[in-house]
Scaffold this active site. Structure first.
Site, PDB file in Angstrom:
ATOM      1  N   LYS A 142     -17.085  -5.065  -5.068  1.00 42.50           N
ATOM      2  CA  LYS A 142     -17.482  -5.893  -6.205  1.00 42.50           C
ATOM      3  C   LYS A 142     -17.323  -5.124  -7.510  1.00 42.50           C
ATOM      4  CE  LYS A 142     -21.512  -8.731  -7.534  1.00 42.50           C
ATOM      5  NZ  LYS A 142     -22.874  -9.121  -7.083  1.00 42.50           N
TER       6      LYS A 142
ATOM      7  N   SER B 246     -23.650 -13.683  -7.893  1.00 44.32           N
ATOM      8  CA  SER B 246     -22.622 -12.982  -8.640  1.00 44.32           C
ATOM      9  C   SER B 246     -21.511 -12.386  -7.769  1.00 44.32           C
ATOM     10  CB  SER B 246     -23.247 -11.852  -9.480  1.00 44.32           C
ATOM     11  OG  SER B 246     -23.900 -10.899  -8.676  1.00 44.32           O
TER      12      SER B 246
ATOM     13  N   SER C  71     -27.438 -13.164  -5.148  1.00 37.53           N
ATOM     14  CA  SER C  71     -26.039 -12.953  -5.501  1.00 37.53           C
ATOM     15  C   SER C  71     -25.106 -12.768  -4.313  1.00 37.53           C
ATOM     16  CB  SER C  71     -25.898 -11.743  -6.430  1.00 37.53           C
ATOM     17  OG  SER C  71     -26.391 -12.046  -7.706  1.00 37.53           O
TER      18      SER C  71
END
Length: 477
Positions: free
Chosen positions: A81, A156, A180
């Site tokens: 990520k 996210s 997330s």
């Protein structure tokens, strides 16, 4: 050395078996991924930063070792990520402030994964600083949901989830503060697990004891998630809160399929509105546990203080980690991040003391609840995927939210009480969009959570629904 499109549809566990048997090489896998990305990611925008040269260099070094000495993942590629530093690779955190940032050292979580045989080939897209459960930013734009390209992939960890769903990753790392990992897993029809804090070591930043946010595994099925959790887990001296790996692997726990005796289902945890269709799909999935002889009852712990508590603690986290950026780079921050930081800077010691006391009380109630129930089940998110242009969910089932994070209460309440939780694909809406079931276990019981999730995954029969080729929005009638 060549790309093999058929490999895209294999499970991560099967790919690792092939690597260990010498049936494929890490370079074959990188070729396969590079071809798949070229075919589908232009429409999805899950992996905006690629580092295949770095991955191939590391693969060549890894292949000099005997197959038995190449680590748990044995050369399996995975994306990281874009919030997390990877040495020599553009790491923007989704912010124009860091649009040219190339770290010289990786986060220790990345180093640990690479020690266990992972090959980092891409960075997955994220909203700015991970703020907001819709993956878009000023650097790379929006990530779109492979099930319907007009829809959000959530966030996210939206880039990670969309990559898994569209076949540009077998495994992916994500992170989770207020859902997330779990929200994008639900929106994209894959599995995402938020572990107990300390389970995955990371490089501390801003404060040693920041524990709202944790790193965790994402994959297309429960066993693959367990495999990645094994590769991510373990204590490290640089992270004083990190936990040792368990004596038995998480993959072994998932494969044992030890069924829970009694589980609780709640449509809303008593704290949030939920779209009626999502509530009906998740309830039906939870009740199917009875087919394995599991007692299913409607119940939940008292989490009534969750909204007030999370709002304060999240704002404080933003204040201690981002206040300097507000002072020096305000014009480059999105409005939601500015709001978060300012809320944190306005807090008093009394505000923090109250929130910490609320968290202690809710956690104690939850631990007591798990003396009766092995698992708690509820929707992983309160809505089906919404249009990608919509910054966040402003209203649900007639209720208007006070701010841009309140709609995430069903997941951040679980963050507050320190429990491991995952999102399991459990069905589809009438329009064909995925819905996830949140499954929660007592603190540090990832093994029981994975075993129970594997049992229900077998019953529901949805394993193998991904990867899919990206789908355009249905034609309007």
């Amino acid at each position: 050395m060549s790309a093999d499109p058929a490999l895209v549809r294999e499970t991560a566990c099967a790919i690792v078996d092939k690597l260990k048997a010498g049936e494929v090489t890490p370079l074959d896998l990188l070729d396969t991924l590079e071809q798949r990305i070229s075919e589908v990611d232009g429409a999805v925008n899950a992996l905006p930063t690629l580092c295949f040269d770095r991955a191939r260099d590391r693969a060549a070094e890894l292949m000099k070792r005997p197959a038995a000495e190449r680590g748990l993942l044995a050369g399996l590629p995975l994306p990281i990520k874009d919030l997390t530093a990877v040495a020599g690779v553009l790491t923007t955190q989704g912010s124009p402030i860091y649009k040219d940032n190339i770290p010289v050292q990786s986060d220790l979580m990345v180093e640990h994964l690479e020690h266990n045989g992972a090959l980092v080939y891409a960075k997955s897209n994220t909203p700015e600083f991970g703020a907001g459960a819709n993956t878009f930013n000023e650097v790379f734009g929006a990530t779109r949901n492979p099930w319907d390209l007009s829809r959000s992939a959530a966030g996210s960890s939206g880039g990670a989830a969309a990559a898994l769903a569209s076949g540009t990753a077998w495994l992916a790392q994500g992170s989770d503060m207020g859902g997330s990992l779990r929200n994008p897993a639900s929106f994209c029809g894959i599995v995402g697990l938020r572990p107990s804090f300390g389970r995955v070591a990371h490089t501390p930043a801003a404060a040693i004891d920041r524990n709202l946010g944790v790193n965790g595994p994402m994959a297309r099925n429960v066993e693959d998630v367990a495999l990645l959790l094994d590769a991510m887990s373990g204590e490290h001296a640089s992270d004083p809160l990190s936990l040792p790996s368990p004596a038995s692997s998480f993959l072994a726990a998932a494969r044992a399929r030890t069924r829970p005796l009694r589980v609780a289902y709640s449509p809303d945890l008593g704290i949030t509105p939920v779209d009626p269709e999502v509530a009906a799909i998740t309830r039906k999935a939870a009740e199917r546990f009875a087919e394995a002889g599991v007692i299913v009852e409607q119940a939940q712990p008292d989490l009534s203080e969750a909204h007030e508590c999370f709002h304060v603690l999240r704002a404080f986290d933003f204040a201690i980690s981002k206040a300097e950026l507000l002072r020096t780079k305000r014009d480059l921050l999105k409005p939601e991040v500015i709001w978060n930081i300012e809320q944190g800077l306005a807090l008093s010691v009394d505000d923090l003391a109250k929130a910490e006391a609320q968290r202690v009380t809710m956690t104690a109630r939850t631990v007591e609840f798990f003396k009766t129930y092995d698992l708690l089940l509820c929707p992983a998110t309160i809505t089906a995927p919404f249009p990608v242009e919509q910054r966040y969910l402003a209203e649900c089932n007639g209720h208007k939210f006070d701010n841009y994070v309140e709609w995430l209460g069903i997941v951040y309440a679980i963050t507050l009480v320190c429990c491991p939780a995952l999102s399991l694909p459990c069905g589809f809406t009438a329009s064909g969009l995925p819905v996830g079931l949140q499954m929660v276990a007592r603190p540090r019981n990832e093994a029981g959570l994975l075993a129970g999730a594997a049992v229900l995954e077998d019953i529901l029969g949805l394993r193998g629904a991904t990867p899919i080729d990206p789908r355009p929005a249905p034609a309007s009638l």
